[in-house]
Enzyme design. Structure first.
Site, PDB file in Angstrom:
ATOM      1  N   GLU A  47       0.490  -1.394   0.458  1.00 22.84           N
ATOM      2  CA  GLU A  47       0.193   0.073  -0.113  1.00 22.84           C
ATOM      3  C   GLU A  47       0.980   1.187  -0.190  1.00 22.84           C
ATOM      4  OE1 GLU A  47      -1.711   0.873   3.672  1.00 22.84           O
ATOM      5  OE2 GLU A  47      -3.429   1.966   2.865  1.00 22.84           O
ATOM      6  N   ASN A 110      -6.442   6.518  -1.649  1.00 20.71           N
ATOM      7  CA  ASN A 110      -6.025   5.873  -1.479  1.00 20.71           C
ATOM      8  C   ASN A 110      -5.814   4.152  -2.624  1.00 20.71           C
ATOM      9  OD1 ASN A 110      -3.568   3.913  -0.592  1.00 20.71           O
ATOM     10  ND2 ASN A 110      -4.433   3.851   1.876  1.00 20.71           N
ATOM     11  N   LYS A 127      -9.205   2.263  -2.060  1.00 20.50           N
ATOM     12  CA  LYS A 127      -9.650   2.020  -0.603  1.00 20.50           C
ATOM     13  C   LYS A 127     -10.787   2.431  -0.077  1.00 20.50           C
ATOM     14  CE  LYS A 127      -7.193   1.153   3.751  1.00 20.50           C
ATOM     15  NZ  LYS A 127      -5.739   2.277   4.380  1.00 20.50           N
ATOM     16  N   GLU A 146      -5.750   8.451   7.574  1.00 12.80           N
ATOM     17  CA  GLU A 146      -6.130   8.066   5.943  1.00 12.80           C
ATOM     18  C   GLU A 146      -7.723   9.015   6.434  1.00 12.80           C
ATOM     19  OE1 GLU A 146      -6.436   4.266   4.976  1.00 12.80           O
ATOM     20  OE2 GLU A 146      -4.709   4.177   6.530  1.00 12.80           O
ATOM     21  N   CYS A 172      -5.200  -2.704   2.496  1.00 13.35           N
ATOM     22  CA  CYS A 172      -4.782  -3.012   4.342  1.00 13.35           C
ATOM     23  C   CYS A 172      -6.175  -3.070   5.333  1.00 13.35           C
ATOM     24  CB  CYS A 172      -3.818  -1.528   4.404  1.00 13.35           C
ATOM     25  SG  CYS A 172      -3.512  -2.060   6.209  1.00 13.35           S
ATOM     26  N   ASN A 197       0.116  -1.282   5.625  1.00  8.06           N
ATOM     27  CA  ASN A 197       0.795  -0.571   5.986  1.00  8.06           C
ATOM     28  C   ASN A 197       0.276  -0.373   7.498  1.00  8.06           C
ATOM     29  OD1 ASN A 197       2.857   1.289   4.917  1.00  8.06           O
ATOM     30  ND2 ASN A 197       1.140   1.126   3.831  1.00  8.06           N
TER      31      ASN A 197
HETATM   32  N1  CDT Z   1      -2.589   1.185   6.335  1.00 11.47           N
HETATM   33  C1  CDT Z   1      -3.361   0.403   7.102  1.00 11.47           C
HETATM   34  O1  CDT Z   1      -5.202   0.661   6.303  1.00 11.47           O
HETATM   35  N2  CDT Z   1      -3.707   0.295   8.331  1.00 11.47           N
HETATM   36  C2  CDT Z   1      -4.669  -0.447   9.620  1.00 11.47           C
HETATM   37  C3  CDT Z   1      -3.688   0.101  11.055  1.00 11.47           C
HETATM   38  C4  CDT Z   1      -5.408   0.321  11.136  1.00 11.47           C
HETATM   39  S1  CDT Z   1      -4.720   1.166  13.408  1.00 11.47           S
HETATM   40  C5  CDT Z   1      -5.506   2.781  12.825  1.00 11.47           C
HETATM   41  C6  CDT Z   1      -5.182  -1.728   9.312  1.00 11.47           C
HETATM   42  O2  CDT Z   1      -5.934  -2.080   9.532  1.00 11.47           O
HETATM   43  O3  CDT Z   1      -3.845  -2.446   9.491  1.00 11.47           O
END
Ligand code: CDT
Length: 311
Positions: A47, A110, A127, A146, A172, A197
């Protein structure tokens, strides 16, 4: 005819805030070369692969924010990656921050794209499930903005005919939502590519680190099995600007088994021969949707967002 697609998962270690696009593209090209040597025809990158994970910072100046976005794809910075991939005959999934104008309005998403071996963009996804918050929350050790920097995706969860199969994408946080995989499953998806991420630690609640990895794997394994599809999950990992990011990139078979996994938290390429017919028996037996789904009981899933307990 064999429907084996050799797939590469191109995990990327940290990208510094100051790292230029050219340096990131050089790292990605090196991973593509490794993939091509292993016979891969399709490679999945993380991502927001082209920059550091910038939603961890509150930036009041939108011109600074826009420095992390791409106004066109390919563009001057990314064209060398497209050209290298064409020269090697390899296609790829790329996650990036997409920005464009619609009349006077700026749109930011995204996004991920599916690029075929001829360098053509044959699929796009934006996303849907944006985690985090929209305003500065000073109590957090790092931000997850985000919801500030992106709009929720407006393309649904499309599935594309590419690489001799039916390919879908998500990004993600989407992997944690069964709806993501089921909507693609209903289109017969055979391989879902996804980049992530994910911080190693929860920034707002006490949560054991091992659970974070378990939830990552469990989400992808359940999505794979319950829809009889391959899932290729690829991390941007390692210590990035003071935040440890989860590694554990993996290739999950339609049985739900993890068949390949990275060993490090840096740039690393893993590959697997994915038989796109491997999920067929699942789709024809236990998860034969046409035979067994009971949609008359699923209405709440699309009519209600939050929890409403009975009176
Ligand atoms: N990038 C991304 O979507 N990361 C989220 C982190 C969650 S913490 C707010 C994930 O679901 O892995």
């Amino acid at each position: 005819m064999s429907r084996v697609l050799t797939v590469g998962a191109a995990q990327m270690g940290p990208v510094a805030r100051a790292e230029p696009r050219a340096s990131v593209i050089a790292r990605m090209t090196a991973l593509l070369q490794q993939a091509a040597r292993k016979g891969c025809r399709f490679v999945v990158f993380p991502e927001l692969a082209l920059t550091t994970f910038f939603p961890r910072w509150y930036m009041p100046d939108w011109s600074e924010v826009d420095g992390y976005f791409e106004d066109a794809m390919p563009n001057e910075a990314t064209r060398p990656l497209f050209e290298a991939a064409v020269a090697m005959g390899v296609g790829f999934y790329l996650g990036y921050a997409e920005r464009f104008m619609e009349g006077a309005k700026v749109r930011r998403f995204n996004t991920s794209i599916l690029v075929d071996a001829g360098g053509a963009i044959v699929g796009k996804y934006r996303k849907v499930h944006l985690p985090g918050h929209a305003e500065l929350e000073p109590k957090r050790p790092w931000q997850h903005l985000e919801k500030r920097y992106f709009e929720p995706g407006d393309l649904g969860f499309p599935v594309f005919r590419a690489f001799g199969g039916l390919l879908g994408m998500c990004i993600c946080n989407d992997r944690r939502w069964p709806e993501t995989f089921r909507v693609m499953g209903l289109q017969g998806v055979e391989l879902v590519a996804l980049g992530y991420n994910t911080p190693v630690r929860n920034s707002v609640a006490r949560e054991a680190e091992h659970l974070r990895m378990m939830h990552n794997q469990m989400s992808m394994q359940a999505g794979a099995y319950q829809n009889g599809t391959w899932v290729v999950g690829v991390a941007r990992s390692g210590p990035e600007e003071g935040v440890d990011m989860m590694a554990g990139s993996c290739i999950v078979a339609p049985t739900g088994e993890i068949v390949a996994q990275t060993m490090t938290d840096g740039d690393e390429l893993i590959a697997y021969d994915c038989d796109l017919d491997a999920g067929r028996y699942i789709k024809e037996t236990v998860f034969n949707f046409a035979a067994h789904r009971r949609i008359e009981h699923y209405g709440l899933i699309t009519s209600q967002t939050g929890v409403v307990p009975p009176p």
